[in-house]
Design an enzyme around this catalytic site. Structure first.
Site, PDB file in Angstrom:
ATOM      1  N   GLU A  90     -18.726  17.539   2.995  1.00  0.00           N
ATOM      2  CA  GLU A  90     -17.892  18.308   2.051  1.00  0.00           C
ATOM      3  C   GLU A  90     -18.434  18.173   0.628  1.00  0.00           C
ATOM      4  O   GLU A  90     -18.485  19.141  -0.128  1.00  0.00           O
ATOM      5  CB  GLU A  90     -16.439  17.825   2.129  1.00  0.00           C
ATOM      6  CG  GLU A  90     -15.789  18.229   3.451  1.00  0.00           C
ATOM      7  CD  GLU A  90     -14.275  18.108   3.443  1.00  0.00           C
ATOM      8  OE1 GLU A  90     -13.780  17.093   2.922  1.00  0.00           O
ATOM      9  OE2 GLU A  90     -13.602  19.010   3.967  1.00  0.00           O
TER      10      GLU A  90
ATOM     11  N   GLY B  97      -0.381   4.294   0.174  1.00  0.00           N
ATOM     12  CA  GLY B  97      -1.257   5.371   0.630  1.00  0.00           C
ATOM     13  C   GLY B  97      -0.553   6.113   1.749  1.00  0.00           C
ATOM     14  O   GLY B  97       0.675   6.119   1.831  1.00  0.00           O
TER      15      GLY B  97
ATOM     16  N   GLY C 157       0.837  -1.202   0.000  1.00  0.00           N
ATOM     17  CA  GLY C 157       0.000   0.000   0.000  1.00  0.00           C
ATOM     18  C   GLY C 157       0.870   1.248   0.000  1.00  0.00           C
ATOM     19  O   GLY C 157       1.696   1.437   0.896  1.00  0.00           O
TER      20      GLY C 157
HETATM   21  C1  FAD Z   1     -13.515  10.336  -0.111  1.00  0.00           C
HETATM   22  C2  FAD Z   1     -12.601  10.352   1.083  1.00  0.00           C
HETATM   23  C3  FAD Z   1     -12.358  11.538   1.748  1.00  0.00           C
HETATM   24  C4  FAD Z   1     -11.499  11.585   2.839  1.00  0.00           C
HETATM   25  N1  FAD Z   1     -11.283  12.778   3.464  1.00  0.00           N
HETATM   26  C5  FAD Z   1     -10.388  12.844   4.468  1.00  0.00           C
HETATM   27  C6  FAD Z   1     -10.055  14.101   5.065  1.00  0.00           C
HETATM   28  O1  FAD Z   1     -10.585  15.138   4.680  1.00  0.00           O
HETATM   29  N2  FAD Z   1      -9.122  14.119   6.057  1.00  0.00           N
HETATM   30  C7  FAD Z   1      -8.519  12.971   6.489  1.00  0.00           C
HETATM   31  O2  FAD Z   1      -7.654  13.037   7.361  1.00  0.00           O
HETATM   32  N3  FAD Z   1      -8.837  11.764   5.967  1.00  0.00           N
HETATM   33  C8  FAD Z   1      -9.738  11.678   4.965  1.00  0.00           C
HETATM   34  N4  FAD Z   1     -10.053  10.460   4.409  1.00  0.00           N
HETATM   35  C9  FAD Z   1      -9.477   9.241   4.994  1.00  0.00           C
HETATM   36  C10 FAD Z   1      -8.061   9.032   4.553  1.00  0.00           C
HETATM   37  O3  FAD Z   1      -7.951   9.217   3.162  1.00  0.00           O
HETATM   38  C11 FAD Z   1      -7.644   7.612   4.929  1.00  0.00           C
HETATM   39  O4  FAD Z   1      -7.761   7.492   6.325  1.00  0.00           O
HETATM   40  C12 FAD Z   1      -6.220   7.345   4.503  1.00  0.00           C
HETATM   41  O5  FAD Z   1      -6.130   7.381   3.097  1.00  0.00           O
HETATM   42  C13 FAD Z   1      -5.772   5.973   5.014  1.00  0.00           C
HETATM   43  O6  FAD Z   1      -4.478   5.715   4.571  1.00  0.00           O
HETATM   44  P1  FAD Z   1      -4.073   4.215   4.238  1.00  0.00           P
HETATM   45  O7  FAD Z   1      -2.624   4.241   3.904  1.00  0.00           O
HETATM   46  O8  FAD Z   1      -4.542   3.322   5.306  1.00  0.00           O
HETATM   47  O9  FAD Z   1      -4.939   3.839   2.975  1.00  0.00           O
HETATM   48  P2  FAD Z   1      -4.949   4.459   1.513  1.00  0.00           P
HETATM   49  O10 FAD Z   1      -4.474   5.856   1.529  1.00  0.00           O
HETATM   50  O11 FAD Z   1      -6.300   4.152   0.993  1.00  0.00           O
HETATM   51  O12 FAD Z   1      -3.882   3.577   0.746  1.00  0.00           O
HETATM   52  C14 FAD Z   1      -4.037   2.195   0.577  1.00  0.00           C
HETATM   53  C15 FAD Z   1      -3.227   1.790  -0.624  1.00  0.00           C
HETATM   54  O13 FAD Z   1      -3.243   0.365  -0.704  1.00  0.00           O
HETATM   55  C16 FAD Z   1      -3.386  -0.004  -2.048  1.00  0.00           C
HETATM   56  N5  FAD Z   1      -3.984  -1.349  -2.100  1.00  0.00           N
HETATM   57  C17 FAD Z   1      -5.152  -1.744  -1.546  1.00  0.00           C
HETATM   58  N6  FAD Z   1      -5.372  -3.054  -1.790  1.00  0.00           N
HETATM   59  C18 FAD Z   1      -4.298  -3.483  -2.508  1.00  0.00           C
HETATM   60  C19 FAD Z   1      -3.929  -4.730  -3.066  1.00  0.00           C
HETATM   61  N7  FAD Z   1      -4.690  -5.816  -2.915  1.00  0.00           N
HETATM   62  N8  FAD Z   1      -2.774  -4.812  -3.740  1.00  0.00           N
HETATM   63  C20 FAD Z   1      -1.962  -3.712  -3.900  1.00  0.00           C
HETATM   64  N9  FAD Z   1      -2.267  -2.506  -3.397  1.00  0.00           N
HETATM   65  C21 FAD Z   1      -3.413  -2.393  -2.700  1.00  0.00           C
HETATM   66  C22 FAD Z   1      -4.297   1.056  -2.642  1.00  0.00           C
HETATM   67  O14 FAD Z   1      -4.138   1.140  -4.053  1.00  0.00           O
HETATM   68  C23 FAD Z   1      -3.816   2.307  -1.922  1.00  0.00           C
HETATM   69  O15 FAD Z   1      -2.825   3.007  -2.658  1.00  0.00           O
HETATM   70  C24 FAD Z   1     -10.904  10.390   3.309  1.00  0.00           C
HETATM   71  C25 FAD Z   1     -11.141   9.190   2.630  1.00  0.00           C
HETATM   72  C26 FAD Z   1     -11.973   9.173   1.526  1.00  0.00           C
HETATM   73  C27 FAD Z   1     -12.215   7.888   0.810  1.00  0.00           C
END
Ligand code: FAD
Length: 417
Positions: free
Chosen positions: A170, A13, A11
């Protein structure tokens, strides 16, 4: 030559990237795997759906972000599972052995078993979702122009956002401005009194978990913007032509947008992890998986509690967890014990259209224009890449000065639902 420990991060993200950046200071051999070659800045995703920003304004290539960090290998591939016995990550094309693993897979929409929601409500979770929502809404206006049947036209011009959390609020603000602003000029032959635009929230307040003063301000502001905010509106069914509420209300429409819930992202193959009902993985205070101290979970995929309550899934939490997981791996490599994770919560910032926001900054509450300026500052600061910061600012300035949206493209025609 001694071999450096292999760390695999799944990931790219907020959790995975921040872990990779932290680990880049070490000698570890790091592989970061993602199904996409870009990092997505989700906090502004709703602005892509509301035709305010281009998709490429909020995404950034992972290779560019990690350029120059020689010990990090970026791999674009879909992870299908984790073999915790043999310590391998399986992807569609290969397997990757690891000594330490960080799983930061993010989240996916949850529909709570509501009939028809997964099939007919439009989610807002990926860049493709945002484009699909934008297409869908603009197409309703195109079709309504030539629809002579009043009942059908009314369905086309009724829009409901399901879920009054930060994303729903939003998006409601941005969509209200799109509809009553540029679209009212583009489709001037339509009777805009026919438009019904509602935000449906099951509880009795918007923005759960946020200070009551900000909740009340948000409600008032959205209603003043022409959004029909319905509290206590429990959706029990979504069909291609309606949303049905628990109290028996049937809302005829063609557009229901789902912002009501997310859960941990699924791994197609079963891994030996304690996956909870909401798809998240249960972790120790150190973010390790109980049975596998070499596996860490970060971001939305991790179930982390504070004072007995789950912490909401937000980007700062994911970033801090990614950093802690990386630091703990570095401690383990040095033969030290991992340390527990502590979340430093700066607060909340929610934009409600132009000029207004609700902000809680370390317990200090702000509303209105000052809050909006704070929100703009925080969003631009957190966006990755100078180009993206610049383009987003230009788009916002254009929108602000001319009440105009640059991006009103219907790029593909979605199939009729
Ligand atoms: C529409 C929306 C609005 C948001 N607004 C806010 C906000 O205003 N403020 C805030 O703080 N938070 C906000 N959030 C929440 C925030 O974006 C998440 O909490 C944050 O992105 C989590 O980070 P992460 O690394 O866990 O996941 P992510 O950022 O989602 O990253 C996960 C990564 O894993 C990859 N992945 C998943 N499954 C697989 C797989 N099987 N194989 C390979 N790669 C994979 C994906 O492609 C992605 O790049 C929002 C979320 C959304 C959806």
């Amino acid at each position: 030559m001694t071999e450096h420990p292999k760390v695999v991060i799944v990931g790219a993200g907020f959790g995975g990237l921040w872990a990779a950046r932290e680990l880049a200071r070490s000698q570890a051999d790091i592989t970061i795997l993602d199904r996409h070659n870009y990092h997505n800045f989700f906090p502004l995703l709703y602005q892509v759906a509301a035709a305010e920003l281009e998709p490429e304004d909020i995404i950034y290539p992972v290779r560019s972000i990690l350029r120059g960090k020689k010990q990090i290998r970026v791999v674009v591939d879909r992870v299908t599972g984790v073999d915790t016995i043999n310590k391998r990550v399986n992807t569609l094309n290969r397997t990757f052995p690891y000594d330490y693993l960080i799983l930061a897979l993010g989240s996916t929409p949850r529909f709570f078993g509501i009939e028809g929601a997964a099939e007919y409500a439009l989610p807002l979770r990926t860049i493709e979702d945002a484009i699909a929502v934008r297409n869908h809404i603009l197409l309703r206006f195109e079709r309504a122009l030539y629809e002579t049947d009043a009942e059908k036209r009314s369905r086309m011009l009724t829009f409901a956002i399901i879920g009054g959390g930060a994303t729903g609020v939003e998006f409601a603000g941005a969509l209200a401005e799109l509809i009553w602003g540029p679209l009212s000029k583009d489709y001037s032959s339509l009777d805009f009194n026919e438009i019904r635009f509602m935000l449906l929230e099951a509880s009795d307040y918007l923005l759960p978990g946020v200070h009551e003063k900000l909740q009340k301000y948000t409600l008032k502001r959205l209603r003043n913007m022409g959004v029909d905010v319905r509290l206590g509106a429990i959706v029990i069914q979504v069909t291609p032509e309606s949303v049905v509420l628990k109290d028996g209300t049937v809302i005829p429409l063609e557009t229901a947008i789902w912002t009501a819930g997310v859960g941990g992202a699924p791994l197609p193959e079963k891994a030996d992890l304690q996956i909870l009902k909401n798809g998240q993985v249960s972790v120790l205070p150190t973010l390790q998986v109980k049975e596998h101290p070499e596996i860490y979970i970060a971001g939305d995929f991790a179930h982390v509690e504070k004072d007995g309550h789950p912490i909401p899934m937000v980007a700062p939490l994911a970033m801090q967890e990614g950093q802690t997981a990386a630091k703990n791996i570095l401690r383990q490599i040095k033969g030290l014990g991992p340390l527990p994770f502590h979340y430093f919560d700066l607060g909340t910032a929610v934009a409600i259209g132009r000029n207004a926001a609700a902000v809680d900054l370390l317990g200090h509450l702000f509303t209105g224009f000052i809050a909006w300026i704070l929100w703009v500052g925080v969003s631009i600061y957190r966006l990755i890449g100078f180009r993206n910061k610049f383009l987003v600012l230009i788009n916002w300035a254009w929108d602000y000065l001319f009440f105009e949206r640059g991006v009103r493209l219907i790029v593909t025609v979605p199939e009729e639902r």
